[in-house]
Scaffold this motif. Structure first.
Motif, mmCIF file in Angstrom:
data_model
loop_
_atom_site.group_PDB
_atom_site.id
_atom_site.type_symbol
_atom_site.label_atom_id
_atom_site.label_comp_id
_atom_site.label_asym_id
_atom_site.label_seq_id
_atom_site.Cartn_x
_atom_site.Cartn_y
_atom_site.Cartn_z
ATOM 1 N N ARG A 52 5.218 13.789 3.082
ATOM 2 C CA ARG A 52 6.063 14.861 2.527
ATOM 3 C C ARG A 52 6.956 14.351 1.408
ATOM 4 N NH1 ARG A 52 7.008 16.102 8.400
ATOM 5 N NH2 ARG A 52 5.444 17.672 8.895
ATOM 6 N N ALA A 53 7.364 13.081 1.495
ATOM 7 C CA ALA A 53 8.195 12.483 0.446
ATOM 8 C C ALA A 53 7.348 12.097 -0.771
ATOM 9 C CB ALA A 53 8.930 11.262 0.991
ATOM 10 N N ARG A 54 6.037 12.251 -0.658
ATOM 11 C CA ARG A 54 5.077 11.970 -1.723
ATOM 12 C C ARG A 54 4.754 10.484 -1.856
ATOM 13 N NH1 ARG A 54 2.130 15.819 -2.479
ATOM 14 N NH2 ARG A 54 1.756 15.478 -4.662
ATOM 15 N N ALA A 55 4.870 9.737 -0.746
ATOM 16 C CA ALA A 55 4.397 8.355 -0.733
ATOM 17 C C ALA A 55 2.883 8.383 -0.854
ATOM 18 C CB ALA A 55 4.811 7.655 0.559
ATOM 19 N N THR A 56 2.336 7.395 -1.513
ATOM 20 C CA THR A 56 0.885 7.353 -1.684
ATOM 21 C C THR A 56 0.225 6.735 -0.450
ATOM 22 O OG1 THR A 56 0.860 5.153 -2.691
ATOM 23 C CG2 THR A 56 1.170 7.061 -4.181
ATOM 24 N N LEU A 57 -1.071 6.929 -0.346
ATOM 25 C CA LEU A 57 -1.830 6.318 0.733
ATOM 26 C C LEU A 57 -1.712 4.801 0.661
ATOM 27 C CD1 LEU A 57 -3.810 6.469 3.093
ATOM 28 C CD2 LEU A 57 -5.659 6.578 1.423
ATOM 29 N N GLY A 58 -1.746 4.259 -0.541
ATOM 30 C CA GLY A 58 -1.600 2.818 -0.711
ATOM 31 C C GLY A 58 -0.254 2.315 -0.235
ATOM 32 N N GLU A 59 0.792 3.061 -0.529
ATOM 33 C CA GLU A 59 2.132 2.657 -0.101
ATOM 34 C C GLU A 59 2.261 2.690 1.418
ATOM 35 O OE1 GLU A 59 4.758 4.019 -3.975
ATOM 36 O OE2 GLU A 59 4.121 5.550 -2.522
ATOM 37 N N THR A 60 1.731 3.722 2.050
ATOM 38 C CA THR A 60 1.805 3.781 3.510
ATOM 39 C C THR A 60 0.930 2.692 4.137
ATOM 40 O OG1 THR A 60 0.112 5.510 3.591
ATOM 41 C CG2 THR A 60 2.388 6.235 3.599
ATOM 42 N N SER A 61 -0.228 2.454 3.548
ATOM 43 C CA SER A 61 -1.097 1.386 4.052
ATOM 44 C C SER A 61 -0.439 0.020 3.900
ATOM 45 C CB SER A 61 -2.433 1.401 3.306
ATOM 46 O OG SER A 61 -3.115 2.612 3.528
ATOM 47 N N ASP A 62 0.276 -0.192 2.794
ATOM 48 C CA ASP A 62 0.988 -1.454 2.590
ATOM 49 C C ASP A 62 2.019 -1.693 3.685
ATOM 50 O OD1 ASP A 62 -0.460 -2.033 0.307
ATOM 51 O OD2 ASP A 62 1.131 -1.395 -1.081
ATOM 52 N N VAL A 63 2.677 -0.622 4.133
ATOM 53 C CA VAL A 63 3.647 -0.754 5.225
ATOM 54 C C VAL A 63 2.950 -1.293 6.467
ATOM 55 C CG1 VAL A 63 5.119 0.519 6.840
ATOM 56 C CG2 VAL A 63 5.268 0.975 4.389
ATOM 57 N N PHE A 64 1.826 -0.684 6.823
ATOM 58 C CA PHE A 64 1.111 -1.124 8.024
ATOM 59 C C PHE A 64 0.564 -2.538 7.871
ATOM 60 C CE2 PHE A 64 0.469 3.593 8.691
ATOM 61 C CZ PHE A 64 1.418 3.666 9.683
ATOM 62 N N ARG A 65 0.028 -2.869 6.700
ATOM 63 C CA ARG A 65 -0.462 -4.230 6.477
ATOM 64 C C ARG A 65 0.684 -5.235 6.572
ATOM 65 N NH1 ARG A 65 -4.297 -1.696 2.998
ATOM 66 N NH2 ARG A 65 -2.779 -1.571 1.301
ATOM 67 N N GLY A 66 1.853 -4.852 6.084
ATOM 68 C CA GLY A 66 3.004 -5.741 6.142
ATOM 69 C C GLY A 66 3.480 -6.003 7.561
ATOM 70 N N VAL A 67 3.337 -5.011 8.417
ATOM 71 C CA VAL A 67 3.789 -5.149 9.810
ATOM 72 C C VAL A 67 2.702 -5.767 10.679
ATOM 73 C CG1 VAL A 67 4.529 -3.888 11.869
ATOM 74 C CG2 VAL A 67 5.421 -3.239 9.627
ATOM 75 N N TRP A 68 1.489 -5.270 10.559
ATOM 76 C CA TRP A 68 0.412 -5.658 11.467
ATOM 77 C C TRP A 68 -0.588 -6.642 10.875
ATOM 78 C CZ3 TRP A 68 -0.550 0.192 12.386
ATOM 79 C CH2 TRP A 68 0.455 0.702 13.198
ATOM 80 N N GLY A 69 -0.558 -6.827 9.572
ATOM 81 C CA GLY A 69 -1.565 -7.680 8.943
ATOM 82 C C GLY A 69 -2.859 -6.918 8.723
ATOM 83 N N VAL A 70 -3.903 -7.666 8.414
ATOM 84 C CA VAL A 70 -5.217 -7.084 8.141
ATOM 85 C C VAL A 70 -6.186 -7.588 9.194
ATOM 86 C CG1 VAL A 70 -7.100 -6.939 6.452
ATOM 87 C CG2 VAL A 70 -4.729 -6.997 5.673
#
Length: 74
Positions: A52-70
């Motif tokens: 809703r804030a208009r974050a991109t898919l890449g930005e949200t994915s980066d959050v998860f990669r930063g927390v959980w890794g790949v």
């Protein structure tokens, strides 16, 4: 040749980033990161808030990669 399509998509992304409220995006992604770090926290609402804030898919994915890794299936 998809170069025209790629150029148009890059322009759309640049326009989106220029017009959105960067503060709202930052806060939504920080809340998403906090939820991702808490194993008991639900993720759907923070994900939707980021969208809703208009974050991109890449930005949200980066959050998860930063927390959980790949995931590496090896």
């Amino acid at each position: 040749d998809y170069s025209k399509l790629a150029d148009a998509q890059r322009k759309r992304l640049a326009d989106l980033r220029e017009k959105r409220d960067a503060g709202n995006v930052k806060r939504a992604l920080e809340a998403l990161e906090a939820a991702a770090r808490d194993p008991k926290a639900p993720l759907m609402e923070p994900i939707l808030d980021a969208v809703r804030a208009r974050a991109t898919l890449g930005e949200t994915s980066d959050v998860f990669r930063g927390v959980w890794g790949v995931h590496d299936p090896r």
